[in-house]
Design an enzyme around this catalytic site. Structure first.
Site, PDB file in Angstrom:
ATOM      1  N   HIS A  79     -16.198   8.566  65.064  1.00 48.07           N
ATOM      2  CA  HIS A  79     -15.242   9.681  65.188  1.00 48.07           C
ATOM      3  C   HIS A  79     -13.823   9.129  65.332  1.00 48.07           C
ATOM      4  CE1 HIS A  79     -13.061  13.168  66.771  1.00 48.07           C
ATOM      5  NE2 HIS A  79     -12.775  12.465  67.856  1.00 48.07           N
ATOM      6  N   ASP A 108       9.879   8.523  41.076  1.00 49.80           N
ATOM      7  CA  ASP A 108       8.501   8.226  41.500  1.00 49.80           C
ATOM      8  C   ASP A 108       8.594   7.175  42.598  1.00 49.80           C
ATOM      9  OD1 ASP A 108       5.713   7.724  41.699  1.00 49.80           O
ATOM     10  OD2 ASP A 108       5.442   8.089  39.566  1.00 49.80           O
ATOM     11  N   TRP A 144     -13.929   2.634  69.142  1.00 50.90           N
ATOM     12  CA  TRP A 144     -13.003   2.342  68.035  1.00 50.90           C
ATOM     13  C   TRP A 144     -12.156   1.130  68.368  1.00 50.90           C
ATOM     14  CZ3 TRP A 144      -7.678   2.172  66.951  1.00 50.90           C
ATOM     15  CH2 TRP A 144      -6.825   2.497  68.008  1.00 50.90           C
ATOM     16  N   SER A 172      -4.979  -1.255  52.212  1.00 54.26           N
ATOM     17  CA  SER A 172      -4.430   0.002  51.712  1.00 54.26           C
ATOM     18  C   SER A 172      -3.135   0.351  52.445  1.00 54.26           C
ATOM     19  CB  SER A 172      -5.467   1.110  51.891  1.00 54.26           C
ATOM     20  OG  SER A 172      -4.869   2.367  51.772  1.00 54.26           O
ATOM     21  N   SER A 173      -3.159   0.221  53.779  1.00 53.66           N
ATOM     22  CA  SER A 173      -1.966   0.571  54.566  1.00 53.66           C
ATOM     23  C   SER A 173      -0.796  -0.340  54.245  1.00 53.66           C
ATOM     24  CB  SER A 173      -2.253   0.460  56.062  1.00 53.66           C
ATOM     25  OG  SER A 173      -3.146   1.452  56.445  1.00 53.66           O
ATOM     26  N   HIS A 256      -0.997  -0.653  70.123  1.00 58.72           N
ATOM     27  CA  HIS A 256       0.064   0.236  70.602  1.00 58.72           C
ATOM     28  C   HIS A 256       1.030   0.643  69.497  1.00 58.72           C
ATOM     29  CE1 HIS A 256       2.052   2.802  73.300  1.00 58.72           C
ATOM     30  NE2 HIS A 256       3.143   2.421  72.666  1.00 58.72           N
ATOM     31  N   GLU A 258       0.344   0.906  66.535  1.00 61.37           N
ATOM     32  CA  GLU A 258      -0.472   1.824  65.733  1.00 61.37           C
ATOM     33  C   GLU A 258      -0.328   3.267  66.229  1.00 61.37           C
ATOM     34  OE1 GLU A 258      -2.338   1.743  63.054  1.00 61.37           O
ATOM     35  OE2 GLU A 258      -3.315   3.683  63.317  1.00 61.37           O
ATOM     36  N   TYR A 260       2.272   4.566  67.457  1.00 60.21           N
ATOM     37  CA  TYR A 260       3.549   5.078  66.967  1.00 60.21           C
ATOM     38  C   TYR A 260       3.531   5.289  65.467  1.00 60.21           C
ATOM     39  CZ  TYR A 260       5.047   4.827  71.630  1.00 60.21           C
ATOM     40  OH  TYR A 260       5.115   5.067  72.959  1.00 60.21           O
ATOM     41  N   SER A 271      11.468  17.333  62.650  1.00 59.17           N
ATOM     42  CA  SER A 271      12.924  17.334  62.497  1.00 59.17           C
ATOM     43  C   SER A 271      13.370  17.965  61.180  1.00 59.17           C
ATOM     44  CB  SER A 271      13.478  15.901  62.573  1.00 59.17           C
ATOM     45  OG  SER A 271      13.079  15.294  63.770  1.00 59.17           O
ATOM     46  N   HIS A 305      -0.244  -2.119  78.751  1.00 55.88           N
ATOM     47  CA  HIS A 305      -0.498  -0.943  79.606  1.00 55.88           C
ATOM     48  C   HIS A 305      -1.900  -0.393  79.374  1.00 55.88           C
ATOM     49  CE1 HIS A 305       1.641   1.705  76.345  1.00 55.88           C
ATOM     50  NE2 HIS A 305       0.405   1.445  75.997  1.00 55.88           N
ATOM     51  N   HIS A 306      -2.584  -0.879  78.336  1.00 55.10           N
ATOM     52  CA  HIS A 306      -3.988  -0.506  78.139  1.00 55.10           C
ATOM     53  C   HIS A 306      -4.906  -1.393  78.955  1.00 55.10           C
ATOM     54  CE1 HIS A 306      -3.055   2.137  74.685  1.00 55.10           C
ATOM     55  NE2 HIS A 306      -2.091   1.269  74.475  1.00 55.10           N
ATOM     56  N   THR A 331      12.321   9.088  73.638  1.00 56.48           N
ATOM     57  CA  THR A 331      11.490  10.251  73.327  1.00 56.48           C
ATOM     58  C   THR A 331      12.122  11.513  73.899  1.00 56.48           C
ATOM     59  OG1 THR A 331       9.604   8.771  73.523  1.00 56.48           O
ATOM     60  CG2 THR A 331       9.120  11.100  73.321  1.00 56.48           C
ATOM     61  N   LYS A 334      14.818  12.793  71.712  1.00 57.10           N
ATOM     62  CA  LYS A 334      14.328  13.563  70.565  1.00 57.10           C
ATOM     63  C   LYS A 334      13.984  14.997  70.970  1.00 57.10           C
ATOM     64  CE  LYS A 334      12.251  11.328  67.271  1.00 57.10           C
ATOM     65  NZ  LYS A 334      13.130  10.605  66.380  1.00 57.10           N
ATOM     66  N   ARG A 453     -15.323   8.163  80.528  1.00 57.22           N
ATOM     67  CA  ARG A 453     -15.357   8.463  79.099  1.00 57.22           C
ATOM     68  C   ARG A 453     -16.476   7.662  78.444  1.00 57.22           C
ATOM     69  NH1 ARG A 453     -10.198   4.988  76.731  1.00 57.22           N
ATOM     70  NH2 ARG A 453     -11.008   5.799  74.766  1.00 57.22           N
TER      71      ARG A 453
HETATM   72 CU   CU1 Z   1      -0.221   1.951  74.207  1.00 51.97          CU
END
Ligand code: CU1
Length: 528
Positions: A79, A108, A144, A172-173, A256, A258, A260, A271, A305-306, A331, A334, A453
């Protein structure tokens, strides 16, 4: 080059015009490729959502009832992988394909054949990932985040396929990111200076640099995992002189930024939409650009921080705590700018605006719970509980996914030539808004009370909240079928979209006609 767009309209019949499946297989046109990305993303959203339903069905009441724990672990893992790499990221790449060339006045993407490849390797990556679920022993079941040594020493035989599919997603990315950067750097129309680019283009440019910086780190992580599991190395194995905590450092150095990657394009979309429906120019354009860049730079120095509970030195814990909290400053800039844009505007509330407004409010809730998680001493209570699950689902579902929904409603008339059914769109919005909060808000409470979790069962005192959460989950899942109905209806027909669909919309993408694309690898006729 500039004549290419206007000469190729519906009525322009020329040789080498493939039809049927070959049109899609061979296409180098940014609109076709954007469309394929978006449909791929939506398919993955439904598959990943179906897995979430299995998870919520098992958690509907305490005790084990419909699936066994090993399969539950596979469901939580796949998932997450499907939603991150299959739903959210391809949706943004699809939007980038459709919109960036039109927004900067380019015919293009800069590298159209590579564009074809970056899309067409994706279905293979996800076929491999999904097929691994049917292998003996099952698919990946280590979350994941695939922490070693769980993913190396204790994982099953499908792990090699998981690694292969992650490599393909990464390729791909990276190809997609290169294309975005080269297009924006080289193909802007005369007069389109960097500080005149629409915010969506800016946020994607910054996102593309993040992708190029961290996707190779992800590739390195899974390669070290591969050699640890199959070739006798011990990068993450303490018995051989390695370090399992190092895995987490490397993973989150990718992970991390990722996060963002999955939210900066959302900032760009919102925006674009809020100024249109407030009928005012975006407040603080340049501060938006600088805030986005600051968030991107800061995202590289907050990864641990993880890992606040892994026993780092106190100085490191404090550094990562304060660095993380620092991100709330840009943030906040924004969010302030979005609110200031609406201030004294003559606002209307069509479906895209409703999703954009819900984004601003609900993403901010996710931001606040992130701030709570960043506080080192408090994180010892929250770590690995449902509070974390609540936090990142607010950021990713009511954040990223809501922005994608907003974008789809906003640009559907541009893409299809028809207006979508506004009544059905609003129904989709309100059903989603209510159910998503029933689904994710109580997760804060069970998390704070200590429910872990990634566990298929729980203690009795969490039963009531979990029942409510599951009901919200089924309702949210079903609500998305309304969106499918809206899109199909809009493609098939409906009121013709006018030249200026949204009164108040600015931006080059509304000025440029949307001719049917020229096709494929053959040379466009006028260049022959
Ligand atoms: Cu993070």
């Amino acid at each position: 080059m500039s004549t290419m767009t206007d000469t190729h309209d519906d009525h322009d019949d020329h040789d080498h015009k493939p039809t049927g499946i070959t049109r899609w297989l061979y296409t180098t046109n940014h609109k076709d490729i954007g469309t394929m990305y978006l449909w791929f993303s939506f398919t993955m959203f439904l598959i990943g959502g179906f897995m979430a339903m299995i998870i919520r069905a098992e958690l509907y009441q305490p005790g084990l009832q419909i699936i066994d724990p090993n399969f539950f672990n596979q469901m939580t893992t796949v998932h997450g992988l499907i939603m991150v790499f299959g739903a959210v990221m391809p949706a943004f790449v699809g939007l980038a394909n459709w919109l960036i060339p039109m927004m900067i006045g380019a015919p293009d993407m800069a590298l159209p054949r590579m564009n074809n490849w970056s899309f067409w390797i994706l279905p293979f990556a996800f076929s491999i990932l999904l097929a691994s679920l049917f292998m003996e022993g099952g698919g990946p079941n280590f979350g994941w985040t695939f922490y070693a040594p769980l993913s190396t020493t204790y994982s099953n035989d499908s792990t090699a396929f998981f690694i292969f599919s992650v490599h393909i997603m990464g390729m791909s990315s990276i190809m997609g990111a290169i294309n975005v950067i080269v297009t924006i750097f080289n193909m802007r129309a005369p007069g389109m200076t960097f500080m005149k680019m629409p915010l969506f283009v800016w946020t994607w440019l910054i996102t593309a640099f993040l992708l190029i910086a961290v996707m190779p780190v992800l590739a390195g992580t899974v390669t070290m995992m591969l050699t640890d599991k199959y070739f006798g190395t011990s990068f993450f194995d303490a018995a051989g002189g390695g370090d399992p905590v190092m895995f987490q450092h490397i993973f989150w150095f990718f992970g991390h930024p990722e996060v963002y990657i999955m939210i900066l394009p959302a900032f760009g979309i919102v925006s674009e939409i809020i100024p249109t429906f407030a009928r005012k120019r975006l407040f603080g354009y340049s501060s938006m650009v600088y805030a986005t860049s600051s968030i991107a730079l800061l995202s590289f120095i907050v990864w641990a921080h993880h890992m606040l509970t892994t026993g780092m030195p106190v100085a490191a814990e404090l550094f990562f705590m304060y660095a993380t909290m620092l991100i709330s400053v840009p943030t906040g800039v924004k969010v302030f700018n979005w609110v200031a844009t609406m201030w004294k505007g003559s606002m209307t509330f069509e479906t895209p605006m409703l999703f954009a407004l819900a984004f601003v409010i609900l993403f901010t809730i996710g931001g606040f719970s992130g701030l709570m998680l960043a506080i080192t001493p408090a994180d010892f209570q929250y770590h690995d509980t449902y509070f974390v699950v609540a936090h990142f689902h607010y950021v990713l579902v009511t954040g990223a996914i809501f922005s994608i929904m907003a974008a789809a409603y906003y640009w559907l008339p541009k893409w299809t030539g028809h207006m979508y059914d506004e009544k059905l769109g609003k129904t989709h919005f309100w059903c989603s808004l209510i159910s998503v909060n029933v689904l994710f808000f109580p997760m804060h409470f069970v998390g704070l009370a200590g429910m872990p979790r990634r566990i298929p069962d729980y203690a009795l005192q969490f039963a009531d909240f979990n029942k409510i959460i599951s009901i919200g989950g089924f309702a949210f899942g079903l609500s998305q079928l309304i969106f499918l109905a809206v899109v199909i209806k809009c493609i098939r027909g409906g009121e013709k979209a006018t030249d200026r669909v949204w009164e108040g919309a600015t931006g080059l993408e509304w000025e440029i006609p949307s001719p049917a694309p020229y096709h494929t690898f053959s040379t466009p006729p006028e260049i022959k």
